[in-house]
Write a protein that holds these residues in place. Structure first.
Motif, PDB file in Angstrom:
ATOM      1  N   LEU A  18       3.193   2.779 -15.403  1.00 20.74           N
ATOM      2  CA  LEU A  18       3.458   1.941 -14.239  1.00 20.74           C
ATOM      3  C   LEU A  18       2.913   0.553 -14.530  1.00 20.74           C
ATOM      4  CD1 LEU A  18       4.357   2.231 -11.172  1.00 20.74           C
ATOM      5  CD2 LEU A  18       1.936   2.411 -10.670  1.00 20.74           C
ATOM      6  N   MET A  72       6.052  -1.362 -10.626  1.00 18.18           N
ATOM      7  CA  MET A  72       7.317  -0.975 -11.262  1.00 18.18           C
ATOM      8  C   MET A  72       7.077   0.037 -12.371  1.00 18.18           C
ATOM      9  SD  MET A  72       9.733  -3.552 -13.426  1.00 18.18           S
ATOM     10  CE  MET A  72       8.572  -3.576 -14.796  1.00 18.18           C
ATOM     11  N   GLU A  73       7.933   1.040 -12.416  1.00 21.58           N
ATOM     12  CA  GLU A  73       7.813   2.049 -13.461  1.00 21.58           C
ATOM     13  C   GLU A  73       8.289   1.481 -14.804  1.00 21.58           C
ATOM     14  OE1 GLU A  73      10.350   5.412 -12.853  1.00 21.58           O
ATOM     15  OE2 GLU A  73       9.550   6.485 -14.578  1.00 21.58           O
ATOM     16  N   GLU A 120      -7.645   9.678  -8.411  1.00 21.43           N
ATOM     17  CA  GLU A 120      -6.722   9.854  -9.528  1.00 21.43           C
ATOM     18  C   GLU A 120      -7.242   9.149 -10.793  1.00 21.43           C
ATOM     19  OE1 GLU A 120      -4.384  11.923  -8.956  1.00 21.43           O
ATOM     20  OE2 GLU A 120      -3.564  11.723 -10.974  1.00 21.43           O
ATOM     21  N   ARG A 173      -0.594   9.950 -13.804  1.00 20.97           N
ATOM     22  CA  ARG A 173       0.206  11.154 -13.597  1.00 20.97           C
ATOM     23  C   ARG A 173       1.253  11.347 -14.692  1.00 20.97           C
ATOM     24  NH1 ARG A 173      -0.786  13.070  -8.523  1.00 20.97           N
ATOM     25  NH2 ARG A 173      -1.898  11.548  -7.281  1.00 20.97           N
ATOM     26  N   TYR A 207       7.345  14.517  -5.628  1.00 16.46           N
ATOM     27  CA  TYR A 207       6.874  13.818  -4.428  1.00 16.46           C
ATOM     28  C   TYR A 207       8.051  13.528  -3.492  1.00 16.46           C
ATOM     29  CZ  TYR A 207       4.687  10.138  -1.619  1.00 16.46           C
ATOM     30  OH  TYR A 207       4.218   9.374  -0.576  1.00 16.46           O
ATOM     31  N   LEU A 226      -3.466   6.990  -6.030  1.00 16.29           N
ATOM     32  CA  LEU A 226      -4.257   7.525  -4.923  1.00 16.29           C
ATOM     33  C   LEU A 226      -5.708   7.646  -5.330  1.00 16.29           C
ATOM     34  CD1 LEU A 226      -1.786  10.410  -4.156  1.00 16.29           C
ATOM     35  CD2 LEU A 226      -2.179   8.460  -2.678  1.00 16.29           C
ATOM     36  N   SER A 227      -6.585   7.637  -4.343  1.00 12.93           N
ATOM     37  CA  SER A 227      -7.999   7.738  -4.695  1.00 12.93           C
ATOM     38  C   SER A 227      -8.279   9.100  -5.317  1.00 12.93           C
ATOM     39  CB  SER A 227      -8.890   7.478  -3.481  1.00 12.93           C
ATOM     40  OG  SER A 227      -8.441   8.216  -2.390  1.00 12.93           O
ATOM     41  N   TYR A 261       1.224  14.888  -3.318  1.00  8.04           N
ATOM     42  CA  TYR A 261       0.957  14.794  -4.749  1.00  8.04           C
ATOM     43  C   TYR A 261       0.113  15.954  -5.258  1.00  8.04           C
ATOM     44  CZ  TYR A 261       3.268  10.639  -6.429  1.00  8.04           C
ATOM     45  OH  TYR A 261       4.221   9.757  -6.847  1.00  8.04           O
ATOM     46  N   LYS A 308       0.829  -1.201   0.000  1.00  8.72           N
ATOM     47  CA  LYS A 308       0.000   0.000   0.000  1.00  8.72           C
ATOM     48  C   LYS A 308       0.867   1.256   0.000  1.00  8.72           C
ATOM     49  CE  LYS A 308      -3.867   2.294   2.044  1.00  8.72           C
ATOM     50  NZ  LYS A 308      -5.042   2.195   2.875  1.00  8.72           N
ATOM     51  N   LYS A 309       1.919   1.257   0.820  1.00  6.05           N
ATOM     52  CA  LYS A 309       2.791   2.430   0.878  1.00  6.05           C
ATOM     53  C   LYS A 309       3.469   2.642  -0.476  1.00  6.05           C
ATOM     54  CE  LYS A 309       4.146   5.957   3.086  1.00  6.05           C
ATOM     55  NZ  LYS A 309       5.235   6.565   2.536  1.00  6.05           N
ATOM     56  N   ARG A 310       3.849   1.561  -1.104  1.00  5.01           N
ATOM     57  CA  ARG A 310       4.492   1.665  -2.412  1.00  5.01           C
ATOM     58  C   ARG A 310       3.528   2.286  -3.433  1.00  5.01           C
ATOM     59  NH1 ARG A 310       9.492   0.922  -5.211  1.00  5.01           N
ATOM     60  NH2 ARG A 310       9.082  -0.078  -7.185  1.00  5.01           N
ATOM     61  N   LEU A 311       2.270   1.830  -3.388  1.00  6.97           N
ATOM     62  CA  LEU A 311       1.274   2.389  -4.310  1.00  6.97           C
ATOM     63  C   LEU A 311       1.091   3.883  -4.053  1.00  6.97           C
ATOM     64  CD1 LEU A 311      -1.367  -0.493  -4.260  1.00  6.97           C
ATOM     65  CD2 LEU A 311       0.008   0.205  -6.225  1.00  6.97           C
ATOM     66  N   LEU A 312       0.996   4.250  -2.782  1.00  7.47           N
ATOM     67  CA  LEU A 312       0.844   5.667  -2.438  1.00  7.47           C
ATOM     68  C   LEU A 312       2.035   6.464  -2.958  1.00  7.47           C
ATOM     69  CD1 LEU A 312      -0.312   5.529   1.316  1.00  7.47           C
ATOM     70  CD2 LEU A 312      -1.737   5.870  -0.701  1.00  7.47           C
ATOM     71  N   ASP A 313       3.233   5.927  -2.722  1.00 13.01           N
ATOM     72  CA  ASP A 313       4.441   6.631  -3.147  1.00 13.01           C
ATOM     73  C   ASP A 313       4.500   6.801  -4.661  1.00 13.01           C
ATOM     74  OD1 ASP A 313       5.329   6.938  -0.576  1.00 13.01           O
ATOM     75  OD2 ASP A 313       6.610   5.157  -0.594  1.00 13.01           O
ATOM     76  N   MET A 314       3.935   5.841  -5.378  1.00 14.18           N
ATOM     77  CA  MET A 314       3.966   5.939  -6.832  1.00 14.18           C
ATOM     78  C   MET A 314       2.817   6.800  -7.358  1.00 14.18           C
ATOM     79  SD  MET A 314       6.701   4.351  -7.438  1.00 14.18           S
ATOM     80  CE  MET A 314       6.878   4.059  -9.181  1.00 14.18           C
ATOM     81  N   GLY A 315       2.032   7.338  -6.451  1.00 12.75           N
ATOM     82  CA  GLY A 315       0.975   8.255  -6.865  1.00 12.75           C
ATOM     83  C   GLY A 315      -0.344   7.574  -7.193  1.00 12.75           C
ATOM     84  N   TYR A 320       2.991   9.208 -16.323  1.00 12.72           N
ATOM     85  CA  TYR A 320       4.036   8.196 -16.520  1.00 12.72           C
ATOM     86  C   TYR A 320       3.398   6.815 -16.533  1.00 12.72           C
ATOM     87  CZ  TYR A 320       4.330   6.527 -11.673  1.00 12.72           C
ATOM     88  OH  TYR A 320       4.081   5.951 -10.463  1.00 12.72           O
TER      89      TYR A 320
END
Lengths: 76, 716
Positions: free
Chosen positions: A60, B489-490, A37, A56, B100, A34-35, B252, A25-32, A58
């Motif tokens: 993923l 993963m990006e 979006e 955003r 971010y 988010l609800s 964000y 979950k934290k990884r998803l948040l960090d990658m943007g 980019y």
């Protein structure tokens, strides 16, 4: 509807992230991820998993099992 | 005198951060590991306009969460070591996501300079960035750069240093809106009032933010089970939900706001990456393209390097050996000492040398794959299959390389991000049947299976893969249960990596192998030489310590069908390199006598001349290999002598020969693999785990095969 069930080429909006493993979950948040979006599901990998999404500005990729907890609504 | 200025370089992966630091530091870059972990640490000391600068490259991360080793390293350095200034490298074409991390770095209270890299690419894509507005909104200096061309990198460092010299530095700390700020300051005050040892180590506001995020590391450091019931925190939670989510959303939202204000898109041009991915990730073409790329990588890594491997091999065995022998005779060194230097030390150095071309070629290709952006695509295409067996899409590459040689396979596991995936892949890669095992198969399968030898050899490759699947599932159940692994993963844009970047990286990794793994290999070679030549009165291999040890352990292998001491001795020496199994047997059965001893008394000038003349031929051959031939040429088995075959036929039967081949395949990675594995993971416990698990698996499997086979043949 779940993000894992969205057909490629569809534009959706994230409603809720759901109950993932905390690290995921934290990884998803960090990658943007988010609800609220908007997200476009670009394609599914040749073997049927994982997914590629555009978010955003980019790109993923994430596995279907990781996308399964994420609830989305289709944008017209 | 001012002390040196510490400049940390931080940023997301795929932002050209490494290219940036290479452009600044060049050859002054020192590569090591962060203490206690396997993450690479790059550092350089430079003198810049009279100032001593220590440049520290932090691992590329998307965030400063405590969930990956890289993130923990980056944030620990920022909050504990407190660098004087942070150069935050961001991808100008993807500003929103990059900012971010920028906000999180600003939260630590460190002065920051924003390095807007790939500025040319952004302009080419039609993006216009208002730099002044960006500086004003973020409250930090912004320097546009094109690191591949070296543009702007000096200015970036200059700006960073002048920021440090600034007597009244302005620290901009992002403000997160009324409700969030209220919760943060409440928590900060509560911490200051209550007092915790963690406050001595971390900035108070940063600690408050991390606690609000539910950061488990910081909760532990602050000695908290859960957050105190403060009204602001409670309000935030009841009105908006999970504070971690709110903080991410706020950061964000601010990033998106800044991008909206500062970036305009003049025209939308079709992205080259998207066009390429329509082919590379196509439903039908994706897999064939992937297979072709992998085949090319494999072929180039091994076929291109093979002539150089052969050349180095002859160089060490020929002129180097002869020159050293000549020098030793000149100083009247005793015979045992000559042997120690030539057969122990020089042979060990030769082992390291012959691996250099393979590792160099492989690292070059892997770095290219990574830098070009295709590696992420390869992982995307392969993940489904690899995930079925608990691995990551990227694991495929090290495993594939393992079929050529297990040593570069160990190094290739660096492409994996999580430690769990890296370790699991490295533990399994040596089970892939490498080129050095083939000579063993050729002799044994040739001796017993005649026309069906090819099929038998193929089956061994399958045995290796099956063993990896088996061991992989055991490891996951017993060892790595708690460690999570995911695939978020990006897919970065395709880019052509610069030659300088490729060469610096490849050189660093090759040097790492020579310095780190090379030392262990040399030490092991000397130990094995001692075992072979002691006690002093030993004349033959049988009388040496190694021979005696082989006789002692031989009965252990009797249930597997090869309880003779010759087999045990060749297994022990096979630890040096698997193909040595054959040459040891040859030596024991009285064949393949030493060819040395005939060299002339004078300086071996002629053999130097010959060896040096051979070098251009190696280049030619490499070029030829690249163009010609569909199958890897490096897998050319040597002809076995008929007398060796006869001796082997006496000592083995078909069933025990097969059990022996399975055992040779699995029983233990060779010493070079173990040295590389230790150099990469720095844990003796893991080395012991690898050796014992492989040995146990080999023993069980061979025992099963031999006993069942015997039962079916004779008992049933």
């Amino acid at each position: 509807m779940r993000l894992s069930e969205v057909n490629p080429g569809t534009r959706v909006r994230i409603l809720k992230l759901g109950r993932q493993d905390p690290a995921l979950k934290k990884r998803l948040l960090d990658m943007g991820v988010l609800s609220g979006e908007p997200v476009t599901v670009e394609r599914v990998a040749p073997l049927g998993d994982p997914l590629e999404i555009r978010i955003r500005g980019y790109r993923l990729s994430l596995r279907k099992e990781e996308a399964a907890e994420i609830t989305v609504e289709v944008l017209s | 005198m001012r002390r040196e200025v510490v400049v940390a370089v931080a940023g997301n992966p795929n932002t050209g951060k490494t290219t940036f630091i290479n452009a600044l530091a060049g050859t002054r870059l020192r590569v090591g590991n962060w203490p206690g972990v396997t993450v690479e640490k790059k550092e350089a000391r430079l003198k810049f306009d009279g100032t001593e600068v220590r440049l520290v490259d932090l691992p590329g991360t998307y965030s400063l969460s405590p969930f990956s080793t890289e993130e923990i390293i980056a944030r620990d350095f920022l909050v504990k070591e407190k660098p004087d200034v942070v150069l935050n490298v961001v991808d100008a074409t993807n500003l929103e996501r990059n900012l971010y991390l920028t906000f999180q770095i600003l939260e630590t209270g460190r002065p920051l300079v924003l390095v807007l890299n790939m500025y040319d690419e952004a302009r080419k894509r039609g993006l216009r960035i208002d730099l002044e507005k960006l500086e004003r909104l973020l409250g930090v200096p912004v320097v546009p750069t094109v690191a591949v061309k070296g543009e702007g990198v000096r200015e970036a460092l200059e700006t960073a240093i002048s920021k440090v010299r600034d007597p009244e530095p302005s620290i901009s700390s992002p403000r997160y809106g009324e409700e969030v700020e209220r919760a943060i300051s409440e928590l900060e005050n509560w911490l200051l009032e209550k007092g915790t040892p963690a406050l001595g180590k971390y900035p108070a506001r940063w600690l408050a933010i991390k606690l609000l995020e539910g950061d488990h590391e910081m909760m532990r450091e602050a000695g908290l089970e859960e957050l105190p019931g403060l009204s602001g925190v409670e309000h935030l939670r009841s009105a908006h939900g999970d504070p971690a989510e709110i903080l991410a959303e706020t950061r964000y939202a601010m990033a998106a706001g800044i991008v909206r204000e500062c970036v305009t898109r003049k025209e939308i041009r079709p992205d080259l990456s998207e066009k390429l991915d329509r082919i590379f990730l196509n439903r039908y073409l994706g897999l064939p393209v992937f297979l072709v790329v992998m085949w090319l990588i494999f072929k180039m890594a091994f076929d291109l390097s093979a002539p150089f491997v052969d050349w180095l091999d002859t160089l060490v065995a020929g002129p180097l050996n002869e020159t050293l022998a000549w020098a030793l005779r000149l100083v009247l060194a005793p015979e045992w000492f000559q042997s120690l230097v030539l057969d122990g030390v020089l042979a060990g150095m030769g082992t390291v040398a012959v691996f250099l071309p393979v590792i160099f070629a492989m690292m070059f290709l892997i770095t290219f794959l990574e830098g070009s952006g295709y590696l992420a695509r390869a992982a995307f295409v392969m993940d489904r299959a690899m995930h079925l067996v608990g691995l990551h899409g990227k694991s495929f590459i090290p495993l594939l390389l393992g079929f050529g040689c297990n040593v570069p396979a160990i190094y290739a596991t660096r492409v994996l991000e999580s430690r769990r995936d890296r370790l699991l892949t490295a533990l399994l890669a040596p089970l892939m049947s490498c080129g050095a095992r083939l000579p063993v198969y050729v002799v044994f399968a040739g001796a017993f299976f005649g026309a069906r030898a090819g099929t038998v050899i193929w089956s061994l490759y399958l045995v290796g893969i099956t063993a990896a699947l088996l061991l992989g599932s055991i490891f996951q159940r017993l060892l790595l249960r708690g460690e999570s692994s995911f695939f978020v993963m990006e897919l970065p844009p395709y880019r052509l990596p610069g030659v300088k970047y490729l060469l610096i990286h490849t050189w660093e990794k090759t040097r790492h192998f020579v310095v780190k793994a090379g030392t262990y290999i040399l030490a092991i070679s000397v130990v094995v030489w001692l075992l072979l030549h002691l006690p002093p009165q030993a004349r033959t291999l049988e009388e040496s310590y190694l021979g005696r040890a082989s006789k002692a352990v031989a009965p252990v292998f009797a249930p597997l069908g090869f309880g003779n001491w010759e087999a045990a001795a060749s297994l022990i020496t096979g630890f040096l390199a698997k193909e040595v199994v054959v040459s040891t047997m040859g030596e024991i059965y009285g064949l393949g006598e030493e060819t040395g001893g005939l060299s002339s008394e004078g300086f071996p000038g002629e053999s130097w001349r010959k060896a040096l003349l051979e070098l251009p031929r190696a280049f030619l051959e490499a070029g030829h290999n690249l163009i010609a031939g569909i199958f890897p040429v490096s897998l050319k088995p040597e002809e076995a002598e008929a007398s060796l075959l006869a001796s082997i036929r006496k000592a083995f039967d078909p069933l025990s020969a097969y059990a022996f081949m399975v055992f040779v395949l699995l029983y233990m990675p060779c010493m070079v693999v173990l040295a590389a594995f230790y150099a990469e993971f720095r844990s003796l416990r893991l080395v012991v785990l690898m050796v014992s698990s492989h040995f146990l698996l080999a023993y069980t499997l061979s025992l099963f095969l031999y006993q069942v086979g015997k039962f079916l043949a004779y008992g049933g």
